[in-house]
Design a protein around this motif. Sequence first.
Motif, PDB file in Angstrom:
ATOM      1  N   LEU A  42       0.869  -1.446  -0.084  1.00  0.00           N
ATOM      2  CA  LEU A  42      -0.102  -0.051   0.052  1.00  0.00           C
ATOM      3  C   LEU A  42       0.951   1.220  -0.009  1.00  0.00           C
ATOM      4  N   PRO A  43       2.011   1.484   0.961  1.00  0.00           N
ATOM      5  CA  PRO A  43       2.802   2.456   0.773  1.00  0.00           C
ATOM      6  C   PRO A  43       3.162   2.718  -0.588  1.00  0.00           C
ATOM      7  N   LEU A  44       3.811   1.588  -1.206  1.00  0.00           N
ATOM      8  CA  LEU A  44       4.511   2.041  -2.542  1.00  0.00           C
ATOM      9  C   LEU A  44       3.331   2.324  -3.540  1.00  0.00           C
ATOM     10  N   ALA A  45       2.207   1.482  -3.629  1.00  0.00           N
ATOM     11  CA  ALA A  45       1.134   1.863  -4.389  1.00  0.00           C
ATOM     12  C   ALA A  45       0.793   3.534  -4.083  1.00  0.00           C
ATOM     13  N   PHE A  46       0.605   4.196  -2.869  1.00  0.00           N
ATOM     14  CA  PHE A  46       0.527   5.298  -2.701  1.00  0.00           C
ATOM     15  C   PHE A  46       1.470   6.440  -3.354  1.00  0.00           C
ATOM     16  N   ARG A  47       2.857   6.005  -3.090  1.00  0.00           N
ATOM     17  CA  ARG A  47       3.829   6.747  -3.715  1.00  0.00           C
ATOM     18  C   ARG A  47       3.749   6.782  -5.301  1.00  0.00           C
ATOM     19  N   LEU A  48       3.356   5.763  -6.009  1.00  0.00           N
ATOM     20  CA  LEU A  48       3.403   5.841  -7.565  1.00  0.00           C
ATOM     21  C   LEU A  48       2.099   6.540  -7.752  1.00  0.00           C
ATOM     22  N   ALA A  49       1.058   6.398  -6.921  1.00  0.00           N
ATOM     23  CA  ALA A  49      -0.163   7.187  -7.506  1.00  0.00           C
ATOM     24  C   ALA A  49       0.246   8.670  -7.550  1.00  0.00           C
ATOM     25  N   LYS A  50       1.015   9.141  -6.358  1.00  0.00           N
ATOM     26  CA  LYS A  50       1.479  10.704  -6.005  1.00  0.00           C
ATOM     27  C   LYS A  50       2.235  10.814  -7.078  1.00  0.00           C
ATOM     28  N   LEU A  51       3.051  10.059  -7.491  1.00  0.00           N
ATOM     29  CA  LEU A  51       4.186  10.434  -8.554  1.00  0.00           C
ATOM     30  C   LEU A  51       3.406  10.677  -9.858  1.00  0.00           C
ATOM     31  N   PHE A  52       2.216  10.230 -10.222  1.00  0.00           N
ATOM     32  CA  PHE A  52       1.462  10.372 -11.356  1.00  0.00           C
ATOM     33  C   PHE A  52       0.330  11.287 -11.139  1.00  0.00           C
ATOM     34  N   ASP A  53       0.309  11.814  -9.958  1.00  0.00           N
ATOM     35  CA  ASP A  53      -0.767  12.828  -9.474  1.00  0.00           C
ATOM     36  C   ASP A  53      -2.094  11.984  -9.840  1.00  0.00           C
ATOM     37  N   LEU A  54      -2.317  11.104  -9.376  1.00  0.00           N
ATOM     38  CA  LEU A  54      -3.602  10.203  -9.320  1.00  0.00           C
ATOM     39  C   LEU A  54      -3.950   9.736  -8.058  1.00  0.00           C
ATOM     40  N   ARG A  55      -5.167   9.182  -8.285  1.00  0.00           N
ATOM     41  CA  ARG A  55      -5.458   8.386  -6.699  1.00  0.00           C
ATOM     42  C   ARG A  55      -5.349   6.938  -7.214  1.00  0.00           C
ATOM     43  N   ILE A  56      -5.057   6.109  -5.987  1.00  0.00           N
ATOM     44  CA  ILE A  56      -4.618   4.669  -6.354  1.00  0.00           C
ATOM     45  C   ILE A  56      -5.599   4.093  -7.184  1.00  0.00           C
ATOM     46  N   GLU A  57      -6.888   4.106  -6.939  1.00  0.00           N
ATOM     47  CA  GLU A  57      -7.969   3.403  -7.911  1.00  0.00           C
ATOM     48  C   GLU A  57      -8.002   3.896  -9.111  1.00  0.00           C
ATOM     49  N   GLU A  58      -7.202   4.989  -9.503  1.00  0.00           N
ATOM     50  CA  GLU A  58      -7.356   5.431 -10.849  1.00  0.00           C
ATOM     51  C   GLU A  58      -5.799   4.851 -11.626  1.00  0.00           C
ATOM     52  N   LEU A  59      -5.022   4.398 -10.767  1.00  0.00           N
ATOM     53  CA  LEU A  59      -3.700   3.865 -11.205  1.00  0.00           C
ATOM     54  C   LEU A  59      -3.817   2.528 -11.327  1.00  0.00           C
ATOM     55  N   PHE A  60      -4.413   1.921 -10.252  1.00  0.00           N
ATOM     56  CA  PHE A  60      -4.530   0.236 -10.218  1.00  0.00           C
ATOM     57  C   PHE A  60      -6.005  -0.083 -10.496  1.00  0.00           C
ATOM     58  N   LEU A  61      -6.060  -1.015 -11.374  1.00  0.00           N
ATOM     59  CA  LEU A  61      -7.524  -1.618 -11.865  1.00  0.00           C
ATOM     60  C   LEU A  61      -7.889  -2.588 -11.095  1.00  0.00           C
ATOM     61  N   ASP A  62      -8.949  -2.689 -10.280  1.00  0.00           N
ATOM     62  CA  ASP A  62      -9.656  -3.890  -9.746  1.00  0.00           C
ATOM     63  C   ASP A  62     -10.358  -4.681 -10.638  1.00  0.00           C
TER      64      ASP A  62
END
Lengths: 63, 132
Positions: A42-62
């Motif tokens: 989760l922390p890395l997913a948040f970091r990646l989302a922040k780098l792309f200026d997106l929310r986690i659910e916009e970056l990772f698709l469930d």
Amino acid sequence: MKNRITDLRAERGWTQADLAQRAGVSRQTINAIETGRFDPSLPLAFRLAKLFDLRIEELFLDE
Amino acid sequence: MQAHNEIKASARLVLWTLAWAATVALAKFGPRLLWDPPQQVASWAAVAVNLAVGIGWIVAFTGFLRALDELQRKIMQDALAVTLGVGWVVGFSYVVADAASLVARDVDIAVLPALMGVVFMIAFVVGKIRYR
């Protein structure tokens, strides 16, 4: 887990190594996440989302 | 920063590993080569130093795991799990076979860590290839 990292990274002209350095992980980790073979913490997913200026659910698709 | 931490933790682990190997050699060969076997105080001191350095090695290894990138840590932990499992299963199989008098001759205990080392290396390489 599917994600949009490859496309978003390409849009910004970043290599996997560039993104890895910004996220503080190895290039192998970025590659494994992009190909869906490894789900980030989760922390890395948040970091990646922040780098792309997106929310986690916009970056990772469930799916 | 992450890579710097990994390099520092790796270097620390290598130093502790070398120190541990040196103290094992001291405890093993010291009684024969450096002091006479009756000097039990020296032998016990060598064993105590080996144990103390071994504890330092465990702490260094824990720090090494913490410093790793999360995928590298997963690869390492998977390899360690396979190694522990194989060591456990093979070890107990041998004990049971030996108790049932199925084993013709005693196996050197040093075979077990050597086997675990080989299994760990194979499992680690497989993990590296899997997440390549």
